[in-house]
Design a protein around this motif. Structure first.
Motif, PDB file in Angstrom:
ATOM      1  N   PRO A  23       0.820  -1.208   0.000  1.00 41.09           N
ATOM      2  CA  PRO A  23       0.000   0.000   0.000  1.00 41.09           C
ATOM      3  C   PRO A  23       0.860   1.266   0.000  1.00 41.09           C
ATOM      4  CG  PRO A  23      -0.588  -1.439   1.836  1.00 41.09           C
ATOM      5  CD  PRO A  23       0.622  -2.016   1.187  1.00 41.09           C
ATOM      6  N   ILE A  24       0.318   2.317  -0.600  1.00 41.49           N
ATOM      7  CA  ILE A  24       0.934   3.633  -0.550  1.00 41.49           C
ATOM      8  C   ILE A  24       0.192   4.409   0.532  1.00 41.49           C
ATOM      9  CG2 ILE A  24       1.355   5.779  -1.819  1.00 41.49           C
ATOM     10  CD1 ILE A  24       1.096   4.061  -4.399  1.00 41.49           C
ATOM     11  N   ILE A  25       0.909   4.951   1.496  1.00 42.95           N
ATOM     12  CA  ILE A  25       0.273   5.685   2.582  1.00 42.95           C
ATOM     13  C   ILE A  25       0.656   7.155   2.465  1.00 42.95           C
ATOM     14  CG2 ILE A  25       0.064   5.941   5.076  1.00 42.95           C
ATOM     15  CD1 ILE A  25       0.765   2.911   5.218  1.00 42.95           C
ATOM     16  N   ILE A  26      -0.349   8.004   2.285  1.00 42.92           N
ATOM     17  CA  ILE A  26      -0.143   9.446   2.181  1.00 42.92           C
ATOM     18  C   ILE A  26      -0.926  10.078   3.320  1.00 42.92           C
ATOM     19  CG2 ILE A  26      -0.450  11.484   0.724  1.00 42.92           C
ATOM     20  CD1 ILE A  26      -0.477   9.529  -1.690  1.00 42.92           C
ATOM     21  N   PRO A  27      -0.250  10.688   4.297  1.00 39.87           N
ATOM     22  CA  PRO A  27      -0.955  11.240   5.460  1.00 39.87           C
ATOM     23  C   PRO A  27      -1.989  12.298   5.088  1.00 39.87           C
ATOM     24  CG  PRO A  27       1.432  11.368   5.775  1.00 39.87           C
ATOM     25  CD  PRO A  27       1.191  10.882   4.385  1.00 39.87           C
ATOM     26  N   PHE A  28      -1.669  13.170   4.158  1.00 43.38           N
ATOM     27  CA  PHE A  28      -2.611  14.194   3.718  1.00 43.38           C
ATOM     28  C   PHE A  28      -2.258  14.571   2.296  1.00 43.38           C
ATOM     29  CE2 PHE A  28      -3.927  18.589   3.067  1.00 43.38           C
ATOM     30  CZ  PHE A  28      -5.274  18.468   3.341  1.00 43.38           C
ATOM     31  N   ASN A  29      -3.238  14.542   1.409  1.00 45.28           N
ATOM     32  CA  ASN A  29      -2.980  14.862   0.015  1.00 45.28           C
ATOM     33  C   ASN A  29      -4.186  15.596  -0.550  1.00 45.28           C
ATOM     34  OD1 ASN A  29      -1.773  14.895  -2.523  1.00 45.28           O
ATOM     35  ND2 ASN A  29      -2.785  13.012  -3.118  1.00 45.28           N
ATOM     36  N   GLY A  30      -3.946  16.711  -1.134  1.00 41.98           N
ATOM     37  CA  GLY A  30      -5.004  17.439  -1.808  1.00 41.98           C
ATOM     38  C   GLY A  30      -4.423  18.214  -2.966  1.00 41.98           C
ATOM     39  N   VAL A  31      -4.996  18.046  -4.131  1.00 42.74           N
ATOM     40  CA  VAL A  31      -4.510  18.745  -5.308  1.00 42.74           C
ATOM     41  C   VAL A  31      -5.715  19.262  -6.082  1.00 42.74           C
ATOM     42  CG1 VAL A  31      -3.270  18.525  -7.492  1.00 42.74           C
ATOM     43  CG2 VAL A  31      -2.489  17.250  -5.495  1.00 42.74           C
ATOM     44  N   SER A  32      -5.676  20.540  -6.414  1.00 43.20           N
ATOM     45  CA  SER A  32      -6.679  21.121  -7.300  1.00 43.20           C
ATOM     46  C   SER A  32      -5.937  21.797  -8.436  1.00 43.20           C
ATOM     47  CB  SER A  32      -7.524  22.154  -6.554  1.00 43.20           C
ATOM     48  OG  SER A  32      -8.267  21.545  -5.533  1.00 43.20           O
ATOM     49  N   VAL A  33      -6.452  21.624  -9.619  1.00 41.64           N
ATOM     50  CA  VAL A  33      -5.812  22.195 -10.797  1.00 41.64           C
ATOM     51  C   VAL A  33      -6.885  22.917 -11.598  1.00 41.64           C
ATOM     52  CG1 VAL A  33      -4.562  21.693 -12.928  1.00 41.64           C
ATOM     53  CG2 VAL A  33      -4.130  20.317 -10.877  1.00 41.64           C
ATOM     54  N   LEU A  34      -6.561  24.127 -12.018  1.00 44.12           N
ATOM     55  CA  LEU A  34      -7.450  24.882 -12.885  1.00 44.12           C
ATOM     56  C   LEU A  34      -6.602  25.412 -14.021  1.00 44.12           C
ATOM     57  CD1 LEU A  34     -10.230  26.184 -13.411  1.00 44.12           C
ATOM     58  CD2 LEU A  34      -9.431  28.140 -12.091  1.00 44.12           C
ATOM     59  N   GLY A  35      -7.029  25.174 -15.213  1.00 45.36           N
ATOM     60  CA  GLY A  35      -6.249  25.648 -16.343  1.00 45.36           C
ATOM     61  C   GLY A  35      -7.040  25.568 -17.623  1.00 45.36           C
ATOM     62  N   GLY A  36      -6.401  25.930 -18.675  1.00 47.25           N
ATOM     63  CA  GLY A  36      -7.041  25.909 -19.974  1.00 47.25           C
ATOM     64  C   GLY A  36      -6.169  25.200 -20.992  1.00 47.25           C
ATOM     65  N   ILE A  37      -6.816  24.706 -22.029  1.00 49.23           N
ATOM     66  CA  ILE A  37      -6.098  24.041 -23.107  1.00 49.23           C
ATOM     67  C   ILE A  37      -6.910  24.254 -24.380  1.00 49.23           C
ATOM     68  CG2 ILE A  37      -7.225  21.813 -22.696  1.00 49.23           C
ATOM     69  CD1 ILE A  37      -4.533  20.483 -23.463  1.00 49.23           C
ATOM     70  N   GLN A  38      -6.227  24.403 -25.477  1.00 50.17           N
ATOM     71  CA  GLN A  38      -6.914  24.552 -26.750  1.00 50.17           C
ATOM     72  C   GLN A  38      -7.532  23.205 -27.114  1.00 50.17           C
ATOM     73  OE1 GLN A  38      -3.416  25.702 -28.825  1.00 50.17           O
ATOM     74  NE2 GLN A  38      -3.836  27.891 -28.625  1.00 50.17           N
ATOM     75  N   PRO A  39      -8.783  23.209 -27.563  1.00 50.06           N
ATOM     76  CA  PRO A  39      -9.450  21.935 -27.867  1.00 50.06           C
ATOM     77  C   PRO A  39      -8.660  21.047 -28.818  1.00 50.06           C
ATOM     78  CG  PRO A  39     -11.031  23.723 -27.921  1.00 50.06           C
ATOM     79  CD  PRO A  39      -9.667  24.356 -27.744  1.00 50.06           C
ATOM     80  N   GLU A  40      -7.998  21.646 -29.799  1.00 49.23           N
ATOM     81  CA  GLU A  40      -7.254  20.843 -30.774  1.00 49.23           C
ATOM     82  C   GLU A  40      -6.075  20.120 -30.120  1.00 49.23           C
ATOM     83  OE1 GLU A  40      -7.702  24.300 -31.232  1.00 49.23           O
ATOM     84  OE2 GLU A  40      -9.574  23.938 -32.283  1.00 49.23           O
ATOM     85  N   LYS A  41      -5.504  20.716 -29.089  1.00 43.98           N
ATOM     86  CA  LYS A  41      -4.329  20.127 -28.440  1.00 43.98           C
ATOM     87  C   LYS A  41      -4.705  19.160 -27.320  1.00 43.98           C
ATOM     88  CE  LYS A  41      -1.399  23.835 -29.749  1.00 43.98           C
ATOM     89  NZ  LYS A  41      -0.039  24.172 -29.752  1.00 43.98           N
ATOM     90  N   MET A  42      -5.949  19.212 -26.891  1.00 42.64           N
ATOM     91  CA  MET A  42      -6.365  18.369 -25.780  1.00 42.64           C
ATOM     92  C   MET A  42      -6.272  16.888 -26.127  1.00 42.64           C
ATOM     93  SD  MET A  42      -9.865  18.303 -23.586  1.00 42.64           S
ATOM     94  CE  MET A  42     -10.822  17.895 -25.013  1.00 42.64           C
ATOM     95  N   GLY A  43      -6.679  16.538 -27.319  1.00 44.37           N
ATOM     96  CA  GLY A  43      -6.651  15.137 -27.708  1.00 44.37           C
ATOM     97  C   GLY A  43      -5.288  14.519 -27.551  1.00 44.37           C
TER      98      GLY A  43
END
Length: 178
Positions: free
Chosen positions: A9-29
């Motif tokens: 098992p991987i034990i992580i005492p506290f983990n929180g990640v939020s990401v907000l960003g943008g990407i061009q639709p053509e490059k997302m694929g």
């Protein structure tokens, strides 16, 4: 946390990640969808709204003192204490009425999962956990804004707000993106 294929098992005492960003639709694929589905893309809450017919600048400013009070409330949330004496996150359960509503919503969401395919199926399958997280955020923001005692549970109002957001916005945006 146990992960399939991990030797231990991987034990992580506290983990929180939020990401907000943008990407061009053509490059997302190429950037996100080029490899086999490992479940990561299904965890994103997509936003691809229609263009506004015309731009209108804001006519008033936010009350910074109110926002600072909200931030202070959130920053001052009490920590729990683990068995080892260390600080740990406090778990807030759904209250009984919210738990009943979540069960009902989850059964409806599961029916939608049966009709979905591909990346949208993966997305819909991740929504129960997303709804619970959003309900917690909604509960804490409501408390931080209104004040009073720290919440000890997640209310029906917060659960409904989260489920409505997923149904009315998150799922249609995911369909549009996929």
């Amino acid at each position: 946390m146990d992960r399939r294929g991990a030797s231990q098992p991987i034990i992580i005492p506290f983990n929180g990640v939020s990401v907000l960003g943008g990407i061009q639709p053509e490059k997302m694929g190429a950037a996100l969808l080029g490899s086999p589905d490992d479940g990561l893309v299904g965890r994103f809450l997509w936003a691809w709204p229609d263009k506004l017919p015309e731009y209108r600048r804001p006519r008033r400013c936010a009350d910074l003192s109110v926002l600072e009070e909200v931030y202070r409330n959130l920053d001052g949330l009490a920590w729990g204490q683990g068995q080892d004496g260390r600080k740990c996150a406090v778990c807030l359960p759904l209250n009984a009425i919210a738990a009943d509503a979540f069960e009902e919503w989850q059964n409806e969401n599961r029916k939608g999962d049966e009709d979905a395919s591909g990346l949208f199926k993966s997305f819909v399958g991740k929504m129960p956990a997303i709804v619970l997280r959003l309900a917690l955020v909604s509960e804490l923001l409501r408390w931080a804004w209104q004040g009073g005692d720290e919440p000890a549970e997640v209310s029906l109002d917060s659960l409904i707000a989260a489920a409505q957001f997923v149904e009315d916005y998150a799922k249609p945006m995911a369909l549009r993106v996929y």
